[in-house]
Design a protein around this motif. Structure first.
Motif, PDB file in Angstrom:
ATOM      1  N   TYR A   7       0.818  -1.215   0.000  1.00  0.00           N
ATOM      2  CA  TYR A   7       0.000   0.000   0.000  1.00  0.00           C
ATOM      3  C   TYR A   7       0.853   1.266   0.000  1.00  0.00           C
ATOM      4  N   TYR A   8       2.029   1.177   0.639  1.00  0.00           N
ATOM      5  CA  TYR A   8       2.902   2.353   0.669  1.00  0.00           C
ATOM      6  C   TYR A   8       3.401   2.662  -0.745  1.00  0.00           C
ATOM      7  N   GLY A  17       2.908   5.715  -3.102  1.00  0.00           N
ATOM      8  CA  GLY A  17       4.200   6.378  -3.296  1.00  0.00           C
ATOM      9  C   GLY A  17       4.667   7.156  -2.075  1.00  0.00           C
ATOM     10  N   VAL A  18       4.405   6.592  -0.887  1.00  0.00           N
ATOM     11  CA  VAL A  18       4.847   7.265   0.340  1.00  0.00           C
ATOM     12  C   VAL A  18       5.791   6.343   1.112  1.00  0.00           C
ATOM     13  N   LYS A  19       6.574   6.943   2.001  1.00  0.00           N
ATOM     14  CA  LYS A  19       7.478   6.163   2.850  1.00  0.00           C
ATOM     15  C   LYS A  19       6.670   5.437   3.926  1.00  0.00           C
ATOM     16  N   ARG A  20       7.288   4.428   4.503  1.00  0.00           N
ATOM     17  CA  ARG A  20       6.580   3.626   5.510  1.00  0.00           C
ATOM     18  C   ARG A  20       6.278   4.419   6.774  1.00  0.00           C
ATOM     19  N   ILE A  71      -5.661   2.546  -5.382  1.00  0.00           N
ATOM     20  CA  ILE A  71      -5.371   3.751  -4.596  1.00  0.00           C
ATOM     21  C   ILE A  71      -6.346   3.873  -3.427  1.00  0.00           C
ATOM     22  N   ASN A  72      -7.620   3.647  -3.729  1.00  0.00           N
ATOM     23  CA  ASN A  72      -8.637   3.736  -2.679  1.00  0.00           C
ATOM     24  C   ASN A  72      -8.426   2.675  -1.605  1.00  0.00           C
ATOM     25  N   GLU A  73      -8.037   1.507  -2.039  1.00  0.00           N
ATOM     26  CA  GLU A  73      -7.811   0.423  -1.082  1.00  0.00           C
ATOM     27  C   GLU A  73      -6.614   0.758  -0.177  1.00  0.00           C
TER      28      GLU A  73
END
Ligand SMILES: [Zn+2]
Length: 329
Positions: free
Chosen positions: A8-9, A13-16, A54-56
């Protein structure tokens, strides 16, 4: 049942260790980019798939409970890898607010369902009764007197409500939603009159029913909790349910003892200072503290300080001199 692991990260496209805000921003950006309505028939299929993912991802990462459960899987997993859910990971079901058009979602992946249980929009979810909006928490600052005696405060609570025009996606048709300017959220500042009951303490939570986040559709709103923060007081230090205050004595008062007036939350009280009180001596006023969590009241401690006079009258000097000579004899 092995399912394919979703990172999901990576999807967002985000860091953990991304903050809630970073996740929200990333989601908004991607949701706008991949909203199926913004794509022509050629790319629509891809957009729908992406939009779903993306929604998930957002559904999980924006919910602290789900996110921490997901994080427990660790980071050894790669997207698409076969994943066998652990027995203890199953069976926890969440039914939270649906912020966007269910028609666009088309359900969640098997991976999601194996972690978090059935889909929210299914008949099973509906059978469980209406979902509630999110509970929210804010702080309220009170003076010690206000906390002790109770008061009525006007508080301004700012929060965002999901834009109904675009169902929180920020997109309407092929354009950005004009109502919310494409943010998906309408900011709202509410002014509330809050009755603070007498005897709240540091960290007390005051519940305002129905003043929290909106639920989906016409369902019940969440609650707003106001956490009490007691402001520093010029005269009293708060130590749990006990209070501490200071009295300044002259040397003669300390040596001979005296009756002095001491401020308490119930007004001034007369306190007997015993003869021979030292700097730092603590006098206890039983039951003059704050209401304690276990019932009853704490105590007020009066700490003795001694002030040496800087200026003496002629007569005072004479007397101190005699006192000194008396000791030298
Ligand atoms: Zn909108």
């Amino acid at each position: 049942m092995a399912v394919s692991f979703q990172d999901y990260y990576e999807t967002l496209g985000v860091k953990r260790d991304a903050t809630e805000k970073e996740i929200k921003t990333a989601y908004r950006k991607l949701a706008r980019k991949w909203h199926p309505d913004l794509h022509t028939s050629k790319k629509k299929k891809e957009a729908e798939e992406k939009f779903k993912q993306i929604n998930e991802a957002y559904e999980v990462l924006s919910n602290s409970e789900k996110r921490s459960k997901y994080d427990r899987l660790g980071s050894n997993w790669r997207a698409g890898q076969d994943f066998e859910p652990q027995p203890d990971m199953e069976g926890v079901r969440f039914y939270t607010s649906a912020d966007f058009d269910p028609g666009l979602k088309g359900g969640f992946s098997d991976f999601f369902e194996s972690l978090f249980g059935g889909a929210r929009h299914g008949p099973a979810a509906a059978a469980r009764g209406p979902t509630r909006g999110r509970d929210m928490e804010s702080e309220i600052e009170l003076t010690l007197e206000e906390a002790y005696h109770g008061t009525t405060k006007t508080v301004q609570v700012s929060g965002g409500t999901s834009c109904l025009e675009c169902s929180g996606t920020g997109v309407k048709g092929r354009n950005f939603c004009t109502r919310c300017g494409g943010t998906g959220t309408l900011s709202e500042v509410k002014t509330l009159e809050v009755k603070i009951p007498a005897g709240v303490y540091q960290g007390s939570r005051i519940r305002l029913k129905g003043q929290g986040g909106e639920g989906p559709g016409a369902s019940e709103k969440g609650d707003l909790y106001l956490k009490v923060n007691i402001l520093p007081h010029p005269a009293f230090a708060v130590k749990g349910s006990d209070l501490e205050t200071e009295i300044v004595l002259t040397p003669d008062q300390a040596v001979l003892g005296d009756k002095v007036s001491v401020p308490t939350l119930d007004g001034a009280a007369t306190v007997t200072v015993p003869a021979g009180s030292h700097k730092g001596t603590k006098l206890r006023l039983r039951g003059k503290g704050l209401p304690s969590k276990s019932g009853g009241r704490g105590d007020q401690f009066v700490r003795v300080a001694i002030d040496i006079p800087s200026f003496l009258t002629e007569r005072e000097r004479e007397l101190y001199q005699q006192l000194k000579e008396l000791k030298q004899r």
